[in-house]
Design an enzyme around this catalytic site. Structure first.
Site, short mmCIF file in Angstrom:
data_model
loop_
_atom_site.label_atom_id
_atom_site.label_comp_id
_atom_site.label_asym_id
_atom_site.label_seq_id
_atom_site.Cartn_x
_atom_site.Cartn_y
_atom_site.Cartn_z
N PRO A 2 0.83 -1.21 0.00
CG PRO A 2 -0.79 -1.58 1.62
CD PRO A 2 0.53 -2.09 1.13
CD GLU A 3 2.69 3.19 -4.38
OE1 GLU A 3 2.77 4.38 -4.71
OE2 GLU A 3 2.87 2.25 -5.18
CE LYS A 61 5.57 3.80 0.03
NZ LYS A 61 6.53 2.82 -0.54
NE ARG A 270 9.75 -1.31 -5.34
CZ ARG A 270 10.73 -0.79 -4.64
NH1 ARG A 270 11.81 -0.36 -5.26
NH2 ARG A 270 10.67 -0.70 -3.33
#
Length: 286
Positions: A2-3, A61, A270
């Site tokens: 989650p950001e 975050k 990523r």
């Protein structure tokens, strides 16, 4: 992971449903869920009992529930699959329920921490003078924080001598931005992820920050981005910004601006998604 938008959605839910309530009991059902509370699960449960939660807060975050009658806060780390849910006390336990917090009122709901992969958890920490848990005092303010200093960010950005996406993901420089929203903001700004930070002018930095804020506010308006059932708000609902993504996850799809096929490149374990026409790489990264 989650950001900022996803964590802010959860924070708002906690603010609405948990603020002002006093803890009656705490059950720690899995030790990994409190591994950051070094004194252990029994101490965590005993330390919370009888305390009243203040207004939920967030920096980047990270979110936390201050104890209104104490100088401590409960820090929540969602990890890859953590969920903070407000559920009826009579509702069946979730398969991956890790912590249950009951309250001494008649509302009939409890706070549950559910985490399939057990990378997240809750822990109790002393607050700094600013009211921030001491273990995250080094985290920078986020771009939606009214106290975020755009000029200071630009100066620090120029001194980093790195590339722009690495800088955006540096939580000691600017917090809350992760892989998804970095790609989205860079696409909106027509910037390649390998653009050197030393090349940024003040107007270019201001433009990029504007896009970062715009994309995060747009995500907030629809509950954040959910790719699966692991990220939900406190009521168990998913976010819908995934339907509006312009860059992230759109490999080989046409750029919404120029029609060129979007590309994906491996980047720091990523992926980075970009338009090869709108976001031309710097010469050294070509």
């Amino acid at each position: 992971m989650p950001e900022l938008p996803e964590v802010e959605v959860v924070r708002r839910g906690l603010e609405r449903w948990v603020t002002g309530r006093t803890v009656a009991e705490v059950q720690v059902l899995h030790p990994r869920a409190v591994r950051r509370h070094t004194a252990g699960g029994a101490d965590f449960a005993a330390a919370l009992k009888g305390h009243r939660f203040g207004v939920a807060r967030r920096r980047g975050k990270y979110l936390w529930l201050p104890l209104a009658d104490s100088t401590f806060s409960v820090l929540g780390h969602l990890g890859m699959s953590g969920q903070l849910l407000v559920q009826p006390a009579a509702a069946p336990d979730e398969k991956h329920l890790r912590i249950r917090i009951g309250f001494d009122d008649a509302e009939g709901t409890e706070l549950r921490f559910v985490d399939q992969r057990t990378f997240g958890g809750l822990s109790l920490h002393t607050n700094t003078a600013e009211g921030v848990p001491d273990v995250i005092a080094h985290i920078a303010r986020d771009p939606l924080d009214p106290a975020f200093d755009d000029d200071a960010f630009h100066s620090a950005l120029r001194l980093r001598r790195t590339t722009i996406k690495r800088a955006l993901l540096d939580q000691a420089l600017i917090s809350g931005v992760g892989n998804i929203y970095a790609d989205e903001a860079l696409w909106r700004a027509r910037l390649h992820y390998e653009r050197p930070t030393a090349s940024f002018t003040r107007p270019r930095t201001a433009e990029l920050l504007g896009h970062v804020r715009d994309v995060m506010n747009a995500a907030l308006a629809v509950g954040g981005t959910s790719f699966d059932s692991l990220y939900v708000n406190v009521n168990g609902e998913s976010g819908y910004f995934g339907r509006s993504l312009d860059a992230y996850g759109r490999e080989d799809e046409p750029c919404r601006r120029c029609g060129t096929a979007m590309r994906r490149r491996p980047w720091m374990n990523r992926s980075s998604y970009f338009c090869p026409r709108c976001q031309r790489p710097p010469r050294a990264a070509s």
